[in-house]
Design a protein around this motif. Structure first.
Motif, PDB file in Angstrom:
ATOM      1  N   SER A  66       0.839  -1.196   0.000  1.00 41.56           N
ATOM      2  CA  SER A  66       0.000   0.000   0.000  1.00 41.56           C
ATOM      3  C   SER A  66       0.876   1.249   0.000  1.00 41.56           C
ATOM      4  O   SER A  66       1.946   1.288   0.616  1.00 41.56           O
ATOM      5  N   LEU A  67       0.405   2.284  -0.688  1.00 35.44           N
ATOM      6  CA  LEU A  67       1.078   3.579  -0.637  1.00 35.44           C
ATOM      7  C   LEU A  67       0.542   4.442   0.498  1.00 35.44           C
ATOM      8  O   LEU A  67       1.059   5.532   0.731  1.00 35.44           O
ATOM      9  N   TRP A  68      -0.479   3.959   1.191  1.00 31.00           N
ATOM     10  CA  TRP A  68      -1.079   4.693   2.298  1.00 31.00           C
ATOM     11  C   TRP A  68      -0.756   3.995   3.606  1.00 31.00           C
ATOM     12  O   TRP A  68      -0.596   2.776   3.653  1.00 31.00           O
ATOM     13  N   ALA A  69      -0.717   4.783   4.685  1.00 26.87           N
ATOM     14  CA  ALA A  69      -0.585   4.190   6.016  1.00 26.87           C
ATOM     15  C   ALA A  69      -1.885   3.513   6.429  1.00 26.87           C
ATOM     16  O   ALA A  69      -1.879   2.445   7.043  1.00 26.87           O
ATOM     17  N   GLY A  70      -3.007   4.140   6.094  1.00 24.85           N
ATOM     18  CA  GLY A  70      -4.316   3.551   6.410  1.00 24.85           C
ATOM     19  C   GLY A  70      -4.684   2.498   5.381  1.00 24.85           C
ATOM     20  O   GLY A  70      -4.523   2.702   4.171  1.00 24.85           O
ATOM     21  N   GLN A  82      -3.286 -12.236  -0.741  1.00 17.98           N
ATOM     22  CA  GLN A  82      -1.857 -11.974  -0.777  1.00 17.98           C
ATOM     23  C   GLN A  82      -1.451 -11.168   0.462  1.00 17.98           C
ATOM     24  O   GLN A  82      -2.268 -10.460   1.054  1.00 17.98           O
ATOM     25  N   PRO A  83      -0.194 -11.264   0.887  1.00 23.58           N
ATOM     26  CA  PRO A  83       0.276 -10.432   1.995  1.00 23.58           C
ATOM     27  C   PRO A  83       0.112  -8.944   1.663  1.00 23.58           C
ATOM     28  O   PRO A  83       0.436  -8.508   0.559  1.00 23.58           O
ATOM     29  N   LEU A  84      -0.403  -8.195   2.615  1.00 29.34           N
ATOM     30  CA  LEU A  84      -0.617  -6.761   2.455  1.00 29.34           C
ATOM     31  C   LEU A  84       0.307  -6.021   3.417  1.00 29.34           C
ATOM     32  O   LEU A  84       0.385  -6.361   4.608  1.00 29.34           O
ATOM     33  N   CYS A  85       0.994  -5.005   2.926  1.00 27.69           N
ATOM     34  CA  CYS A  85       1.866  -4.181   3.767  1.00 27.69           C
ATOM     35  C   CYS A  85       1.421  -2.732   3.693  1.00 27.69           C
ATOM     36  O   CYS A  85       1.212  -2.198   2.600  1.00 27.69           O
ATOM     37  N   ARG A  86       1.272  -2.095   4.851  1.00 31.81           N
ATOM     38  CA  ARG A  86       0.938  -0.678   4.868  1.00 31.81           C
ATOM     39  C   ARG A  86       2.222   0.135   4.745  1.00 31.81           C
ATOM     40  O   ARG A  86       3.326  -0.385   4.927  1.00 31.81           O
ATOM     41  N   MET A  87       2.054   1.408   4.424  1.00 28.08           N
ATOM     42  CA  MET A  87       3.211   2.269   4.236  1.00 28.08           C
ATOM     43  C   MET A  87       3.570   2.977   5.532  1.00 28.08           C
ATOM     44  O   MET A  87       2.752   3.696   6.111  1.00 28.08           O
ATOM     45  N   VAL A  88       4.760   2.740   5.997  1.00 32.53           N
ATOM     46  CA  VAL A  88       5.332   3.487   7.114  1.00 32.53           C
ATOM     47  C   VAL A  88       6.709   3.945   6.648  1.00 32.53           C
ATOM     48  O   VAL A  88       7.597   3.128   6.464  1.00 32.53           O
ATOM     49  N   ASP A  89       6.856   5.251   6.443  1.00 32.94           N
ATOM     50  CA  ASP A  89       8.131   5.742   5.945  1.00 32.94           C
ATOM     51  C   ASP A  89       8.580   6.939   6.765  1.00 32.94           C
ATOM     52  O   ASP A  89       7.773   7.548   7.479  1.00 32.94           O
ATOM     53  N   PRO A  90       9.848   7.297   6.712  1.00 31.15           N
ATOM     54  CA  PRO A  90      10.355   8.372   7.557  1.00 31.15           C
ATOM     55  C   PRO A  90       9.662   9.708   7.333  1.00 31.15           C
ATOM     56  O   PRO A  90       9.422  10.464   8.274  1.00 31.15           O
ATOM     57  N   SER A 190      -4.940  11.450  19.088  1.00 39.50           N
ATOM     58  CA  SER A 190      -5.395  10.159  18.577  1.00 39.50           C
ATOM     59  C   SER A 190      -4.742   9.847  17.243  1.00 39.50           C
ATOM     60  O   SER A 190      -4.842  10.619  16.282  1.00 39.50           O
ATOM     61  N   LEU A 191      -4.084   8.689  17.200  1.00 40.83           N
ATOM     62  CA  LEU A 191      -3.460   8.201  15.972  1.00 40.83           C
ATOM     63  C   LEU A 191      -3.936   6.782  15.685  1.00 40.83           C
ATOM     64  O   LEU A 191      -3.206   5.984  15.089  1.00 40.83           O
ATOM     65  N   LEU A 192      -5.146   6.482  16.113  1.00 43.56           N
ATOM     66  CA  LEU A 192      -5.687   5.130  15.950  1.00 43.56           C
ATOM     67  C   LEU A 192      -6.156   4.876  14.518  1.00 43.56           C
ATOM     68  O   LEU A 192      -6.626   5.783  13.834  1.00 43.56           O
ATOM     69  N   PRO A 193      -6.062   3.623  14.066  1.00 44.76           N
ATOM     70  CA  PRO A 193      -6.597   3.262  12.752  1.00 44.76           C
ATOM     71  C   PRO A 193      -8.115   3.086  12.819  1.00 44.76           C
ATOM     72  O   PRO A 193      -8.716   3.116  13.899  1.00 44.76           O
ATOM     73  N   ASP A 194      -8.719   2.919  11.672  1.00 41.66           N
ATOM     74  CA  ASP A 194     -10.160   2.650  11.593  1.00 41.66           C
ATOM     75  C   ASP A 194     -10.372   1.144  11.613  1.00 41.66           C
ATOM     76  O   ASP A 194     -10.068   0.451  10.649  1.00 41.66           O
ATOM     77  N   PRO A 295      10.850 -12.003   5.610  1.00 48.15           N
ATOM     78  CA  PRO A 295       9.753 -11.305   6.307  1.00 48.15           C
ATOM     79  C   PRO A 295       9.563  -9.891   5.766  1.00 48.15           C
ATOM     80  O   PRO A 295      10.530  -9.178   5.485  1.00 48.15           O
ATOM     81  N   LEU A 296       8.301  -9.500   5.630  1.00 47.34           N
ATOM     82  CA  LEU A 296       7.964  -8.210   5.054  1.00 47.34           C
ATOM     83  C   LEU A 296       7.881  -7.133   6.127  1.00 47.34           C
ATOM     84  O   LEU A 296       7.578  -7.414   7.296  1.00 47.34           O
ATOM     85  N   LEU A 297       8.120  -5.895   5.722  1.00 50.48           N
ATOM     86  CA  LEU A 297       8.004  -4.761   6.627  1.00 50.48           C
ATOM     87  C   LEU A 297       6.551  -4.317   6.738  1.00 50.48           C
ATOM     88  O   LEU A 297       5.850  -4.205   5.727  1.00 50.48           O
ATOM     89  N   HIS A 298       6.091  -4.078   7.961  1.00 44.99           N
ATOM     90  CA  HIS A 298       4.785  -3.476   8.219  1.00 44.99           C
ATOM     91  C   HIS A 298       3.640  -4.288   7.609  1.00 44.99           C
ATOM     92  O   HIS A 298       2.692  -3.736   7.053  1.00 44.99           O
ATOM     93  N   ARG A 299       3.753  -5.608   7.742  1.00 42.99           N
ATOM     94  CA  ARG A 299       2.704  -6.478   7.217  1.00 42.99           C
ATOM     95  C   ARG A 299       1.433  -6.334   8.047  1.00 42.99           C
ATOM     96  O   ARG A 299       1.480  -6.266   9.285  1.00 42.99           O
ATOM     97  N   VAL A 300       0.303  -6.303   7.370  1.00 44.61           N
ATOM     98  CA  VAL A 300      -0.998  -6.099   8.011  1.00 44.61           C
ATOM     99  C   VAL A 300      -1.584  -7.440   8.427  1.00 44.61           C
ATOM    100  O   VAL A 300      -1.539  -8.419   7.685  1.00 44.61           O
ATOM    101  N   ASP A 301      -2.111  -7.464   9.652  1.00 45.55           N
ATOM    102  CA  ASP A 301      -2.897  -8.610  10.099  1.00 45.55           C
ATOM    103  C   ASP A 301      -4.302  -8.417   9.554  1.00 45.55           C
ATOM    104  O   ASP A 301      -5.056  -7.572  10.049  1.00 45.55           O
ATOM    105  N   LEU A 302      -4.672  -9.185   8.547  1.00 46.51           N
ATOM    106  CA  LEU A 302      -5.959  -8.973   7.869  1.00 46.51           C
ATOM    107  C   LEU A 302      -7.145  -9.215   8.808  1.00 46.51           C
ATOM    108  O   LEU A 302      -8.220  -8.633   8.601  1.00 46.51           O
TER     109      LEU A 302
END
Length: 306
Positions: A66-70, A82-90, A190-194, A295-302
């Protein structure tokens, strides 16, 4: 490796140069046979005809980056296996730190209490940061970065997450201790996800737990807050102010009461943006890891949605 750029066409010119520079061994494509791609780089709004993307034909794809954090607009897709990874970048983290720190300092120092009208108001001096309690809801990558910056300024920072997983330098309370976390929050960030668990988390009973005059900074997701309950808490004087960057409907409708409430500051979802120059290397690293079976970076638990 062949990678599908599964994002709106308007983003191609911005992202393609950065992605190909970060991962020159990649063949980045805008279309092609689904079973020919080793990975997808995804952003909401694709496909642009409004249909839901069917991931089933992408039988070779080892990762969806994903190009988005959310990721709330993709995790509910039942065809995604497929494995999904969210975007966490500096750059994303730095932008969020700057936004939250700026508004927290404005609230802490009472910068809006001094209209330039010729009246000398020196009766109230703000406390030092060490005398101000700040609670950060959500202790993922962004929450940890914001908390560290607040701690560095001397604030009494409490973190809260469902797991309560420890974080160096911050007391983190677990899910069941949310009332305690709220009672400490003269400033609440608040920095919580939806997710189903976070929707309407800040309802009327929980908002009432905040100290009188508390300030809310919501840069996570708009679904976190019961809007009617928030407006009531503000209008009654229980809460001092709300700085809101995210909303249930975006763009925020012009007739929404948030726009005209003097205790609300609206910012148009600009707290943190994904910048190609800092995000492309993260995407490139995940593509390489996927091809090597690492192992992937920032993999999402679906199942959890984040």
């Amino acid at each position: 490796m062949r990678v599908l750029f599964a994002a709106p066409a308007r983003q191609w010119d911005e992202w393609a140069p950065a992605l190909t520079a970060a991962c020159p061994e990649m063949e980045l494509c805008r279309d092609g046979a689904p079973d020919s791609f080793d990975a997808l780089i995804y952003a909401p709004g694709y496909p642009e005809d409004g249909a839901t993307l069917d991931f089933t034909p992408f039988t070779r794809a080892r990762v969806v980056q994903s190009l988005w954090a959310g990721v709330e607009r993709i995790v509910t897709n039942p065809t995604l296996t497929q494995p999904l990874c969210r975007m966490v970048d500096p750059g994303l983290a730095q932008g969020m730190v700057e936004y939250c720190l700026g508004w927290a300092m404005r609230a802490h120092l009472g910068m809006d209490n001094y209209p330039q009208d010729g009246v000398w108001r020196n009766g109230v001096v703000p406390p030092l940061a060490s005398g101000r309690g700040v609670t950060v809801l959500g202790m993922g990558e962004l929450g940890r970065a914001v908390s560290a910056a607040l701690v560095a300024l001397g604030f009494r920072v409490t973190g809260w997450s469902q797991s309560g997983r420890p974080v160096d330098g911050v007391e983190v309370l677990p899910g069941r201790a949310l009332p305690d976390a709220l009672r400490r929050a003269e400033i609440l960030v608040s920095l919580l996800p939806d997710t189903p668990e976070t929707r309407n988390l800040l309802d009327a009973p929980r908002l009432s737990l905040l100290p009188k005059g508390a300030v809310i900074i919501n840069a996570g997701r708009g679904t976190l807050i019961d809007e009617d309950a928030l407006l009531h808490a503000l209008d009654s004087g229980h809460l001092g102010h709300a700085i809101l960057d995210v909303f249930r409907q975006e763009p925020l409708p012009a007739d929404h009461p948030f726009w005209v409430n003097p205790r609300v500051t609206v910012t148009p979802h600009i707290a943190a943006d994904t910048r190609p120059e800092t995000a492309a290397p993260v995407a490139a690293e995940n593509l390489r890891r996927a091809m090597r079976g690492e192992p992937l970076l920032h993999r999402v638990d679906l199942t959890r949605g984040y």
